[in-house]
Design a protein around this motif. Sequence first.
Motif, mmCIF file in Angstrom:
data_model
loop_
_atom_site.group_PDB
_atom_site.id
_atom_site.type_symbol
_atom_site.label_atom_id
_atom_site.label_comp_id
_atom_site.label_asym_id
_atom_site.label_seq_id
_atom_site.Cartn_x
_atom_site.Cartn_y
_atom_site.Cartn_z
ATOM 1 N N LEU A 164 -30.133 22.455 -22.139
ATOM 2 C CA LEU A 164 -29.488 22.926 -20.919
ATOM 3 C C LEU A 164 -28.741 21.783 -20.237
ATOM 4 N N SER A 165 -27.588 22.073 -19.702
ATOM 5 C CA SER A 165 -26.818 21.063 -18.972
ATOM 6 C C SER A 165 -26.024 21.740 -17.868
ATOM 7 N N LEU A 166 -25.701 20.974 -16.830
ATOM 8 C CA LEU A 166 -24.902 21.514 -15.735
ATOM 9 C C LEU A 166 -23.508 21.903 -16.225
ATOM 10 N N ARG A 167 -22.983 21.200 -17.208
ATOM 11 C CA ARG A 167 -21.672 21.528 -17.758
ATOM 12 C C ARG A 167 -21.700 22.911 -18.412
ATOM 13 N N LYS A 168 -22.735 23.180 -19.205
ATOM 14 C CA LYS A 168 -22.844 24.485 -19.853
ATOM 15 C C LYS A 168 -23.007 25.600 -18.825
ATOM 16 N N ILE A 169 -23.775 25.295 -17.787
ATOM 17 C CA ILE A 169 -23.984 26.291 -16.739
ATOM 18 C C ILE A 169 -22.666 26.620 -16.035
ATOM 19 N N SER A 170 -21.911 25.587 -15.707
ATOM 20 C CA SER A 170 -20.644 25.806 -15.009
ATOM 21 C C SER A 170 -19.647 26.543 -15.895
ATOM 22 N N GLN A 171 -19.626 26.232 -17.192
ATOM 23 C CA GLN A 171 -18.740 26.933 -18.116
ATOM 24 C C GLN A 171 -19.075 28.415 -18.184
ATOM 25 N N LYS B 11 -26.424 32.442 -8.532
ATOM 26 C CA LYS B 11 -25.763 32.774 -9.788
ATOM 27 C C LYS B 11 -25.988 31.672 -10.823
ATOM 28 N N LEU B 12 -25.928 30.440 -10.408
ATOM 29 C CA LEU B 12 -26.151 29.322 -11.327
ATOM 30 C C LEU B 12 -27.581 29.334 -11.864
ATOM 31 N N GLU C 93 -32.716 18.511 -13.835
ATOM 32 C CA GLU C 93 -34.107 18.702 -13.412
ATOM 33 C C GLU C 93 -34.179 19.571 -12.168
ATOM 34 N N ALA C 94 -33.238 19.399 -11.255
ATOM 35 C CA ALA C 94 -33.224 20.193 -10.032
ATOM 36 C C ALA C 94 -32.998 21.670 -10.343
ATOM 37 N N VAL C 95 -32.191 21.956 -11.359
ATOM 38 C CA VAL C 95 -31.975 23.341 -11.785
ATOM 39 C C VAL C 95 -33.272 23.912 -12.345
ATOM 40 N N LEU C 96 -33.934 23.150 -13.201
ATOM 41 C CA LEU C 96 -35.186 23.609 -13.795
ATOM 42 C C LEU C 96 -36.248 23.834 -12.720
ATOM 43 N N PRO D 126 -21.606 22.948 -9.692
ATOM 44 C CA PRO D 126 -23.075 22.955 -9.623
ATOM 45 C C PRO D 126 -23.659 21.814 -8.801
ATOM 46 N N TYR D 127 -22.923 20.692 -8.731
ATOM 47 C CA TYR D 127 -23.445 19.536 -8.011
ATOM 48 C C TYR D 127 -23.444 19.742 -6.497
#
Length: 201
Positions: free
Chosen positions: A32-39, A15-16, A56-59, A48-49
């Motif tokens: 893009l940021s993990l914060r925006k993704i989690s929101q 989903k993330l 970079e790991a998400v990308l 997400p962590y």
Amino acid sequence: MKPKDKYHHGNLRNKLIAIATELLSEEGAHSLSLRKISQRAGVSHNAPYMHFADKEAVLAAIAEEGFRLLSAQVETAVDKVNQNTKQQLIAASSAYVNFALQHSNHLQVMFCYYNREKYPSLIEVSQASLDQLFKIVQAGQKDGTLIAGNPHEITKTIWALVHGVAAISIAYESKILLPEKNSAQEVVSTFVTLLLNGLAR
């Protein structure tokens, strides 16, 4: 139900990735940021962590998914044509452009630099994707359809041409290349045919 309980642990990662892919089209990779993704996912900022060390790991995960999707589309397209090298190359090239138009968000991160040691599975699937084209080239050289020479160079020549068509088709539209053609597939077929006429014996 609390936001953090919205997803089972097993499908939160997928989903993330899907949400991050959506955000790429809205803001681009740089924003893009993990914060925006989690929101967007409605989970805690730390969630997400559990799956990704950093942005970079998400990308890299999006890129890996992209190469898997691309390989599947190319394989399906090539399987539908006969063993004729030209038809296989056109089919594979058309599938590449179709993928690019359908998954432009994936494409924008698929060809970035990623460390081999940190993302071995990504490197593996990206190489497997290029190998699909390489095998067609090798077969064409073996049966005399294509000229002798370095098969890696020939493969990357074809790839560079098709990737260029894909990139231009995403940024503008394929008809800007050849206005008289009715589709991106016709454009690809024309360019690959011209290239092969130059490579043929």
